[in-house]
Scaffold this active site. Structure first.
Site, PDB file in Angstrom:
ATOM      1  N   ARG A  72       0.918  -1.219   0.086  1.00 25.11           N
ATOM      2  CA  ARG A  72       0.025  -0.062  -0.026  1.00 25.11           C
ATOM      3  C   ARG A  72       0.675   1.224  -0.091  1.00 25.11           C
ATOM      4  O   ARG A  72       2.126   1.192   0.498  1.00 25.11           O
ATOM      5  CB  ARG A  72      -0.847   0.037   1.005  1.00 25.11           C
ATOM      6  CG  ARG A  72      -2.121  -1.137   1.188  1.00 25.11           C
ATOM      7  CD  ARG A  72      -3.202  -0.712   0.403  1.00 25.11           C
ATOM      8  NE  ARG A  72      -4.123  -1.665   0.247  1.00 25.11           N
ATOM      9  CZ  ARG A  72      -4.445  -2.716  -0.554  1.00 25.11           C
ATOM     10  NH1 ARG A  72      -3.350  -2.834  -1.601  1.00 25.11           N
ATOM     11  NH2 ARG A  72      -5.282  -3.337  -0.506  1.00 25.11           N
ATOM     12  N   HIS A  93      -1.613   1.466  -9.553  1.00 26.83           N
ATOM     13  CA  HIS A  93      -2.408   0.299  -8.756  1.00 26.83           C
ATOM     14  C   HIS A  93      -2.983  -0.673  -9.464  1.00 26.83           C
ATOM     15  O   HIS A  93      -4.279  -0.706  -9.467  1.00 26.83           O
ATOM     16  CB  HIS A  93      -3.302   1.079  -7.852  1.00 26.83           C
ATOM     17  CG  HIS A  93      -3.713   0.418  -6.747  1.00 26.83           C
ATOM     18  ND1 HIS A  93      -3.818   1.002  -5.468  1.00 26.83           N
ATOM     19  CD2 HIS A  93      -3.567  -0.978  -6.386  1.00 26.83           C
ATOM     20  CE1 HIS A  93      -4.071   0.018  -4.514  1.00 26.83           C
ATOM     21  NE2 HIS A  93      -4.015  -1.081  -5.038  1.00 26.83           N
TER      22      HIS A  93
END
Length: 308
Positions: free
Chosen positions: A223, A271
């Site tokens: 993350r 992402h």
């Protein structure tokens, strides 16, 4: 039963069609459909605003469309409502493929060669073969173990680090705070696949980079909150870190003008390392909803005390 989906719209439309074909008894809605919040039984979300989930008083479960739930405010989900991450084989396959690509890009100096191409420069770099390259993975859960298993077939020397001690064949495993620096000292390429928790936030920082061998590479597919971005830029600029492949960021989309966009040592992607898309993700969600309706254990149920 009503399901309300709030995430990427195209995927939502695909899943809506899938539910219409396979579960016509379930009413699959896509936010911002006009619907009475009291009618919503299940939420399927990615990064909802903090005030979104409390609008629904009769929730039976909240499902993440991703492999984690750090994008969801746990305090917004009542303790009595199960919070569930996505369990779908495509997520694992996608992460294995992306991480292998990233590790090979660093091992074979692809980032430097891309910069040289743009500059019109013909220059070869000394090749370090996979058998002499040490790859360390932070996070030894399902994804981390799958990534290590594939990297083993490519011949890399492998190590791993996790919160608690693990034993994996062919992997030099380290654990806890005491095991972190010994682990880092043996990583030519460091891969972050940790869940994002209070303990792991900011773990990719100046101290971590300093503990790596000079010329190490970084892959962050965990993350964005794991990475202290200014510390990485400083480590790249000093030459201590030779390159970084980054798929996740503290702010997404990455803002215009951010140094990562044009840094010669960074290869970035938006992402996309591992995405639950197509029928497989929708079928996994449907299977979990049916499990809940039958009173069976949910796949991917989150332990709130650990945050994953």
């Amino acid at each position: 039963m009503t399901i309300l989906y709030r995430a990427e719209t195209q995927r939502g439309r695909e899943w809506q069609e899938l539910f219409a074909r396979n579960a016509p008894d379930l009413d699959f809605r896509i936010w911002p459909d006009d619907i009475d919040p009291a009618r919503v039984d299940y939420l399927v979300v990615w990064s909802p605003p903090d005030d979104f989930i409390p609008q629904f008083p009769n929730l039976k479960a909240v499902f993440s469309v991703g492999a984690g739930v750090d994008h969801i405010d746990l305090d917004a989900v009542p303790e009595t409502v199960p919070l569930v991450r996505m369990i779908e084989p495509g997520l694992v396959t996608g992460m294995v493929e992306f991480t292998a690509m990233s590790v090979l890009a660093l091992q074979r100096d692809l980032i430097a060669y891309i910069a040289q191409q743009r500059a019109g420069e013909w220059r070869q770099h000394r090749l370090v073969p996979a058998r002499a390259c040490r790859v360390g993975v932070m996070g030894l859960g399902m994804l981390g173990q799958a990534v290590l298993g594939h990297l083993a077939t490519l011949g890399f020397q492998l190590s791993g680090w996790s919160r608690t001690q693990k034993t994996l064949e062919g992997v030099d495993c380290h654990a806890g705070a005491d095991g972190l620096k010994p682990f880092l000292s043996g990583c030519d390429i460091l891969v972050c696949l940790l869940p994002l928790t209070a303990e792991t936030r900011g773990i990719l920082n100046a101290d971590t980079f300093a503990a790596l061998p000079e010329g190490a590479g970084i892959v962050n597919v965990g993350r964005g909150g794991h990475l202290v971005e200014d510390d990485l830029i400083a480590a790249l600029d000093s030459g201590h870190i030779k390159g970084a492949v980054l798929d996740v960021f503290s702010e997404e989309p990455l803002p215009a003008g951010h140094p990562f966009w044009h840094h010669p040592g960074v290869l970035l992607t938006p992402h996309i390392a591992s995405v639950a898309g197509g029928d497989a993700g929708g079928l996994a969600l449907l299977d979990n909803i049916r499990r809940h309706q039958r009173g069976e254990p949910l796949e991917g149920l989150i332990d709130r005390a650990r945050g994953y």
